[in-house]
Design an enzyme around this catalytic site. Structure first.
Site, mmCIF file in Angstrom:
data_model
loop_
_atom_site.group_PDB
_atom_site.id
_atom_site.type_symbol
_atom_site.label_atom_id
_atom_site.label_comp_id
_atom_site.label_asym_id
_atom_site.label_seq_id
_atom_site.Cartn_x
_atom_site.Cartn_y
_atom_site.Cartn_z
ATOM 1 C CB SER A 20 -0.907 -0.002 1.237
ATOM 2 O OG SER A 20 -1.571 1.247 1.324
ATOM 3 C CE LYS A 71 -11.266 -0.144 -0.999
ATOM 4 N NZ LYS A 71 -11.147 0.607 -2.241
ATOM 5 C CG ASN A 92 -12.341 4.733 1.037
ATOM 6 O OD1 ASN A 92 -13.171 5.400 1.654
ATOM 7 N ND2 ASN A 92 -11.455 5.277 0.232
ATOM 8 C CG ASP A 108 -12.172 4.315 -3.071
ATOM 9 O OD1 ASP A 108 -11.072 4.847 -2.812
ATOM 10 O OD2 ASP A 108 -12.426 3.125 -2.795
ATOM 11 N N GLY A 136 -15.424 -3.267 -6.664
ATOM 12 C CA GLY A 136 -15.517 -2.190 -5.677
ATOM 13 C C GLY A 136 -15.211 -0.821 -6.264
ATOM 14 C CE1 TYR A 225 -1.403 2.062 -6.568
ATOM 15 C CE2 TYR A 225 -3.760 2.469 -6.791
ATOM 16 C CZ TYR A 225 -2.703 1.938 -6.088
ATOM 17 O OH TYR A 225 -2.941 1.265 -4.923
ATOM 18 N N GLY A 246 -4.302 6.691 -12.628
ATOM 19 C CA GLY A 246 -4.957 6.310 -11.372
ATOM 20 C C GLY A 246 -4.347 6.896 -10.104
HETATM 21 P P1 NAP Z 1 -12.448 -6.008 -7.609
HETATM 22 O O1 NAP Z 1 -13.578 -5.581 -6.760
HETATM 23 O O2 NAP Z 1 -11.766 -7.315 -7.352
HETATM 24 O O3 NAP Z 1 -12.987 -6.000 -9.154
HETATM 25 C C1 NAP Z 1 -12.167 -6.503 -10.193
HETATM 26 C C2 NAP Z 1 -12.809 -6.180 -11.542
HETATM 27 O O4 NAP Z 1 -11.884 -6.591 -12.564
HETATM 28 C C3 NAP Z 1 -14.118 -6.928 -11.828
HETATM 29 O O5 NAP Z 1 -14.960 -6.118 -12.607
HETATM 30 C C4 NAP Z 1 -13.626 -8.147 -12.634
HETATM 31 O O6 NAP Z 1 -14.602 -8.701 -13.494
HETATM 32 C C5 NAP Z 1 -12.546 -7.504 -13.464
HETATM 33 N N1 NAP Z 1 -11.583 -8.483 -13.967
HETATM 34 C C6 NAP Z 1 -10.633 -9.130 -13.247
HETATM 35 N N2 NAP Z 1 -9.945 -9.970 -14.069
HETATM 36 C C7 NAP Z 1 -10.486 -9.833 -15.307
HETATM 37 C C8 NAP Z 1 -10.212 -10.416 -16.587
HETATM 38 N N3 NAP Z 1 -9.238 -11.331 -16.745
HETATM 39 N N4 NAP Z 1 -10.957 -10.049 -17.652
HETATM 40 C C9 NAP Z 1 -11.958 -9.113 -17.497
HETATM 41 N N5 NAP Z 1 -12.258 -8.529 -16.336
HETATM 42 C C10 NAP Z 1 -11.530 -8.886 -15.244
HETATM 43 O O7 NAP Z 1 -11.266 -4.933 -7.590
HETATM 44 P P2 NAP Z 1 -11.389 -3.356 -7.289
HETATM 45 O O8 NAP Z 1 -11.217 -3.114 -5.847
HETATM 46 O O9 NAP Z 1 -12.598 -2.853 -7.980
HETATM 47 O O10 NAP Z 1 -10.046 -2.816 -8.009
HETATM 48 C C11 NAP Z 1 -9.920 -2.837 -9.414
HETATM 49 C C12 NAP Z 1 -8.677 -2.062 -9.842
HETATM 50 O O11 NAP Z 1 -8.812 -0.715 -9.466
HETATM 51 C C13 NAP Z 1 -7.371 -2.535 -9.192
HETATM 52 O O12 NAP Z 1 -6.345 -2.451 -10.163
HETATM 53 C C14 NAP Z 1 -7.103 -1.520 -8.095
HETATM 54 O O13 NAP Z 1 -5.732 -1.370 -7.795
HETATM 55 C C15 NAP Z 1 -7.660 -0.267 -8.747
HETATM 56 N N6 NAP Z 1 -8.081 0.744 -7.768
HETATM 57 C C16 NAP Z 1 -7.523 1.985 -7.858
HETATM 58 C C17 NAP Z 1 -7.898 2.974 -6.963
HETATM 59 C C18 NAP Z 1 -7.252 4.326 -7.069
HETATM 60 O O14 NAP Z 1 -7.365 5.098 -6.095
HETATM 61 N N7 NAP Z 1 -6.641 4.662 -8.179
HETATM 62 C C19 NAP Z 1 -8.861 2.723 -5.975
HETATM 63 C C20 NAP Z 1 -9.446 1.449 -5.913
HETATM 64 C C21 NAP Z 1 -9.033 0.461 -6.839
HETATM 65 P P3 NAP Z 1 -15.534 -9.934 -12.991
HETATM 66 O O15 NAP Z 1 -16.625 -9.314 -12.161
HETATM 67 O O16 NAP Z 1 -16.006 -10.553 -14.247
HETATM 68 O O17 NAP Z 1 -14.641 -10.841 -12.175
#
Ligand code: NAP
Length: 281
Positions: A20, A71, A92, A108, A136, A225, A246
């Site tokens: 983190s 979360k 968060n 977020d 999420g 990011y 990001g």
């Molecule tokens: P999450 O709840 O686990 O959701 C993952 C998402 O990715 C789901 O929609 C999933 O689809 C999709 N996915 C995963 N593998 C895939 C594949 N092979 N093909 C197509 N879709 C796929 O994760 P999250 O917490 O939302 O985080 C997602 C990303 O956002 C991460 O990279 C995280 O680091 C980033 N993030 C950034 C910030 C920021 O402040 N910049 C904040 C939060 C998160 P399915 O539903 O089909 O599995």
């Protein structure tokens, strides 16, 4: 660590959590604000969340952040939820009140939108936005975007059922779902395209998205990011499209949390920027 900064005043809990960037951000701001205390990353093993929250409540922290995978799981452990946390179904940021009660927030969505508005103030709001993903982070982005002036929001997710569930949970009009295999066809209509999936992260394949039909003023936002420049952003920039990475979302959501805990808005100064870029290089 020794000295006055050993008192833990805020933290992030998750599993795993060692990667983190939040401790770098918040410890920089604590020092800049002259607050005597530090921010720690606490790895909470699966099935120990209740225990960890009880310990944090007793420790007298101002509050803490919550990251993957807690979360949603933390919701029932809160005494109160902000409207955003309730809509998104995710917390968060936790604020500990003086009476020992815990309020759950979600910063977020604020972070997502602030960074977009700061980077591309005139992003097209007269066309639909396309959010790819339904996890999420997609919840935060979708809930923030539906409160803007866009005419409608398109949601596309590999598991389409989850996109429909997200649309229903946000509970508003103006949301349609797009089949995963029709993703590229939604590009033409979009004024804003947001990747919230894990695709494009270091070690993951890139997001399979054909941007060739995107309109010239379309903005492409990737909330991943690590790396800072994902294959999606590289492709978009090569086509002359405006891009949003990001990192700013991470910093803005952290700033909103810091302000909730300590009552002062922190500054994203050059020293912090350079430290974060170094960490992500
Ligand atoms: P999450 O709840 O686990 O959701 C993952 C998402 O990715 C789901 O929609 C999933 O689809 C999709 N996915 C995963 N593998 C895939 C594949 N092979 N093909 C197509 N879709 C796929 O994760 P999250 O917490 O939302 O985080 C997602 C990303 O956002 C991460 O990279 C995280 O680091 C980033 N993030 C950034 C910030 C920021 O402040 N910049 C904040 C939060 C998160 P399915 O539903 O089909 O599995």
């Amino acid at each position: 660590m020794t000295g006055p900064a050993t008192r833990c005043v805020a933290a992030v809990i998750g599993h795993p959590v060692a990667h983190s960037l939040s401790p770098r951000i918040h410890n920089h701001w604590l020092a800049a604000a002259g607050i005597d205390g530090c921010y720690r990353a606490i790895d909470v093993p699966p099935d120990r969340l209740g225990e960890a929250v009880a310990a944090l409540r007793a420790d007298g922290l101002q509050g803490w952040n919550v990251t993957v995978p807690y979360k949603t799981a933390i919701l029932p452990l809160m005494d109160r939820l902000s409207p955003a946390a309730r809509t998104m179904g995710a917390v968060n940021t936790v604020l500990c009140k003086a009476d020992g009660t815990l309020s759950g927030f979600n910063t977020d969505g604020i972070g997502f939108l602030k960074h977009l508005n700061a980077t591309v103030p005139h992003w097209p709001k007269d066309r639909a936005a396309l959010v790819i993903g339904a996890g999420g982070a997609a919840r935060a982005a979708a809930a923030a975007l539906i409160d803007t002036d866009i005419p409608f929001l398109m949601l596309a997710n590999r598991t389409e059922e989850k996109a429909r569930g997200l649309a229903a949970d946000i509970g508003r009009q103006r949301i349609t779902t797009v089949a995963w295999d029709a993703l590229s066809s939604a590009v033409t209509a979009a004024g804003l395209i947001v990747n919230t999936t894990t695709l494009g992260m270091t070690g993951q394949p890139p997001l399979p998205l054909d941007l060739s039909t995107a309109q010239a003023d379309c903005v492409v936002y990737d909330i991943v990011y690590a790396p800072l420049e994902t294959p999606l952003l590289r492709d978009a920039a090569a086509r002359g499209l405006a891009v949003v990475d990001g990192l700013g979302m991470l910093v803005h959501q952290a700033a909103a949390a810091f302000e909730l805990w300590f009552g002062a808005a922190p500054v994203y100064d050059d020293a912090l920027k350079s430290d974060l870029h170094k960490a992500l290089a």
